[in-house]
Design an enzyme around this catalytic site. Structure first.
Site, PDB file in Angstrom:
ATOM      1  N   GLY A 244       0.824  -1.205   0.000  1.00  0.00           N
ATOM      2  CA  GLY A 244       0.000   0.000   0.000  1.00  0.00           C
ATOM      3  C   GLY A 244       0.861   1.259   0.000  1.00  0.00           C
ATOM      4  O   GLY A 244       0.530   2.249  -0.656  1.00  0.00           O
TER       5      GLY A 244
ATOM      6  N   TRP B 204       2.311   1.621  -3.473  1.00  0.00           N
ATOM      7  CA  TRP B 204       1.293   2.094  -4.421  1.00  0.00           C
ATOM      8  C   TRP B 204       1.285   3.613  -4.485  1.00  0.00           C
ATOM      9  O   TRP B 204       1.054   4.197  -5.557  1.00  0.00           O
ATOM     10  CB  TRP B 204      -0.083   1.588  -3.993  1.00  0.00           C
ATOM     11  CG  TRP B 204      -1.208   2.127  -4.828  1.00  0.00           C
ATOM     12  CD1 TRP B 204      -1.687   1.607  -5.998  1.00  0.00           C
ATOM     13  CD2 TRP B 204      -1.971   3.306  -4.575  1.00  0.00           C
ATOM     14  NE1 TRP B 204      -2.709   2.392  -6.481  1.00  0.00           N
ATOM     15  CE2 TRP B 204      -2.913   3.440  -5.630  1.00  0.00           C
ATOM     16  CE3 TRP B 204      -1.976   4.265  -3.567  1.00  0.00           C
ATOM     17  CZ2 TRP B 204      -3.831   4.487  -5.693  1.00  0.00           C
ATOM     18  CZ3 TRP B 204      -2.883   5.305  -3.617  1.00  0.00           C
ATOM     19  CH2 TRP B 204      -3.796   5.403  -4.674  1.00  0.00           C
ATOM     20  N   HIS B 205       1.572   4.288  -3.366  1.00  0.00           N
ATOM     21  CA  HIS B 205       1.511   5.746  -3.340  1.00  0.00           C
ATOM     22  C   HIS B 205       2.647   6.393  -4.125  1.00  0.00           C
ATOM     23  O   HIS B 205       2.505   7.550  -4.556  1.00  0.00           O
ATOM     24  CB  HIS B 205       1.540   6.255  -1.892  1.00  0.00           C
ATOM     25  CG  HIS B 205       0.220   6.117  -1.187  1.00  0.00           C
ATOM     26  ND1 HIS B 205      -0.184   4.946  -0.599  1.00  0.00           N
ATOM     27  CD2 HIS B 205      -0.790   7.013  -0.991  1.00  0.00           C
ATOM     28  CE1 HIS B 205      -1.379   5.125  -0.058  1.00  0.00           C
ATOM     29  NE2 HIS B 205      -1.775   6.364  -0.295  1.00  0.00           N
ATOM     30  N   GLY B 206       3.734   5.710  -4.304  1.00  0.00           N
ATOM     31  CA  GLY B 206       4.823   6.330  -5.045  1.00  0.00           C
ATOM     32  C   GLY B 206       6.032   5.430  -5.157  1.00  0.00           C
ATOM     33  O   GLY B 206       6.251   4.544  -4.312  1.00  0.00           O
TER      34      GLY B 206
ATOM     35  N   PHE C 131      -0.211  10.403  -7.393  1.00  0.00           N
ATOM     36  CA  PHE C 131      -0.104   8.964  -7.120  1.00  0.00           C
ATOM     37  C   PHE C 131      -0.821   8.145  -8.181  1.00  0.00           C
ATOM     38  O   PHE C 131      -0.701   6.954  -8.223  1.00  0.00           O
ATOM     39  CB  PHE C 131      -0.693   8.637  -5.750  1.00  0.00           C
ATOM     40  CG  PHE C 131      -0.059   9.443  -4.637  1.00  0.00           C
ATOM     41  CD1 PHE C 131       1.299   9.745  -4.659  1.00  0.00           C
ATOM     42  CD2 PHE C 131      -0.827   9.910  -3.579  1.00  0.00           C
ATOM     43  CE1 PHE C 131       1.873  10.486  -3.646  1.00  0.00           C
ATOM     44  CE2 PHE C 131      -0.241  10.646  -2.560  1.00  0.00           C
ATOM     45  CZ  PHE C 131       1.093  10.937  -2.592  1.00  0.00           C
TER      46      PHE C 131
END
Length: 505
Positions: free
Chosen positions: A333, A336-338, A505
């Protein structure tokens, strides 16, 4: 990837979006609903949403359309009424389709990250990929991954291609969420006799104005303080006060930035008679990290739970396996943001927080003494739980915001090790006041869902109680809200419009 002025249309707080794009799309939609073709409104919104996306960079429209065509076709094949192969081959099709989505996301978002990581670990020269991150690819990829898994499990898929295109591209959610579930949205898109009701449209304007106010008046006001402190942290630890104020500035900025975006997305959906899922629910009032993740980016949390944590085994194989699954879910997770190890550390911290949270619950559940102590002082226990949760979230935000480990460690050194100077040198008094007001609102005030859900219908009933024609009051309230929105947009322009954080993102 950062947005520039050329991408103004995709910013909900921009003049071109509010004064030009949105009125044209709304009027066109109302006219399309009058046509005999029942799908005219869906087709118009789908085309308008693709234009919205393409305005940022037309070269990525083919990628978006290819993704839609591929996943629509895969979903139709997964439908048992269409599939003619064996169950094993059907499962292989699902795995192949999911892999194709993840490979595309991996190439555009993580190619250079993986290349640089391999180079750092091995010392070998690795290729540098000249890849521009397509806006919103994480969101529309996750939306379609959920659709494929749901189609496989339900053994049926969406037949209407135009409705599927709108499901993926509907512009209020396309760039930064929420992550949609097919079962939530299709009944709304395909509702017979669909029309825009004034009560919903008025509620939508209220949500949009509220979200815009959060973004312009609070998030964008806190941003300069956070930026100045984190920029200094790239080279040296900021002072103790500056470090804390800079971190709390970002804590305030990201809260009202994402909350504001979520409100604006809900408001835009309501203007077209569509209710998007709730994505933000006062997370800074949470008394545990488990509760925080039920209130922050709720649709992403649901996705990670349903399509990652549970398939990994969830809590079905004992406490030790649950802890591993929790950590893996939060690490991914974070990634996933960066494409940065700072995001991975942020996810890892939250994974650790969740493990501690579950261990504490288990300990309390087995200790009558602890239960009695907490029951004897419920207010103190609740306040302590809230303060500890908020402090943990604030510390994790340091890694989320920092552009490097050097900056993150310098910030933590300033906050906890007494490095740097003591006094505030970068954060001015008006910025500190903005932070204080913003956090007070986040901690104490009812959220926008509590205040505004159903407000349009309440106002409509109120209008009917006056002798003056209801249309007068409807026009007065709608006009007042439009004036407030226009004033906020103009204020945003004069102060320098900032993109939403989650657009990156």
């Amino acid at each position: 990837m950062r947005l520039g002025d050329a991408y103004g249309l995709v910013l909900f707080n921009s003049a071109i979006f509010v004064f030009l794009y949105l009125p044209i799309v709304l009027v066109g939609y109302l006219l399309a609903l009058r046509l005999r073709w029942g799908r005219a409104g869906i087709a118009w919104l789908g085309l308008a949403s693709i234009f919205f996306y393409g305005y940022w960079n037309p070269s990525f429209i083919p990628l978006l359309l290819a993704s839609i065509l591929f996943n629509y076709g895969a979903g139709r094949l997964l439908d048992e009424s269409v599939w003619r192969g064996s169950p094993r081959a059907r499962k292989a099709l699902l795995v192949g389709a999911l892999s194709a989505n993840l490979l595309a996301l991996g190439y555009y978002k993580y190619a250079n990250f993986l290349s640089s990581t391999v180079a750092g670990l091995t010392g070998f020269a690795t290729p540098v990929f000249d890849v521009l991150l397509p806006l919103g690819i994480s969101f529309y990829t996750f939306t379609q991954i959920a659709y494929l898994v749901d189609s496989y499990a339900a053994r049926r898929s969406e037949r209407s291609f135009s409705a599927y295109v709108l499901f993926v591209t509907f512009f209020p959610h396309l760039i930064a969420g929420p992550v949609l579930h097919h079962s939530e949205m299709m009944p709304q898109f395909l509702r017979p006799g669909h029309a825009v009701r004034f009560a919903l449209a008025l509620e939508g304007l209220l949500f949009f104005a509220c979200g815009l106010a959060k973004k312009v008046l609070i998030a964008d006001s806190a941003a300069p303080a956070a930026n100045s402190v984190f920029t200094l942290a790239e080279s040296a630890p900021p002072g103790f006060v500056d470090s804390w104020l800079g971190t709390l500035a970002y804590t305030t900025q990201i809260y009202f930035d994402f909350s504001g975006y979520s409100d604006m997305a809900i408001g835009l959906g309501l203007l077209f008679g569509i209710r998007l899922p709730l994505n933000f629910n006062s997370p800074y009032k949470s008394r545990s990290i488990v509760e925080f993740w039920r209130c922050w980016h709720m649709t992403l949390s649901r996705f990670l739970r349903d399509y990652l944590y549970i398939p990994l085994g969830g809590s079905r194989h004992g406490p030790a396996r649950r802890q591993v699954n929790l950590m893996l879910t939060m690490l991914l997770g974070g990634l996933w943001h960066g494409a940065s190890w700072t995001f991975v550390v942020w996810g890892g911290l939250h994974g650790l927080y969740l493990q501690v949270n579950h261990a504490w619950r288990h300990l309390v559940g087995k200790s009558p003494r602890l239960q009695g102590l907490l029951g004897r002082y419920p207010r103190s226990a609740a306040l302590s739980a809230w303060a500890l949760t908020f402090a943990a979230v604030v510390v994790a935000w340091v890694f989320f915001r920092a552009t490097s480990f050097t900056a993150a460690l310098n910030m933590l050194a300033g906050m906890f090790a007494g490095s740097g100077t003591i006094g505030a040198q970068l954060v001015e008094a008006d910025a500190a006041a903005c932070i204080a007001v913003g956090l007070a609102i986040a901690f104490l005030a009812p959220n926008s869902q509590q205040l505004l859900t159903g407000a349009g219908e309440k106002l409509e009933r109120l209008f009917s109680g006056y002798r003056t024609p209801a249309a007068f009051w409807q026009g007065l309230h709608a006009g007042s809200l439009l004036f407030v929105i226009a004033a906020l947009v103009l204020a945003s322009l004069s102060w320098g419009s900032n993109e939403f954080i989650y657009f990156n993102f």
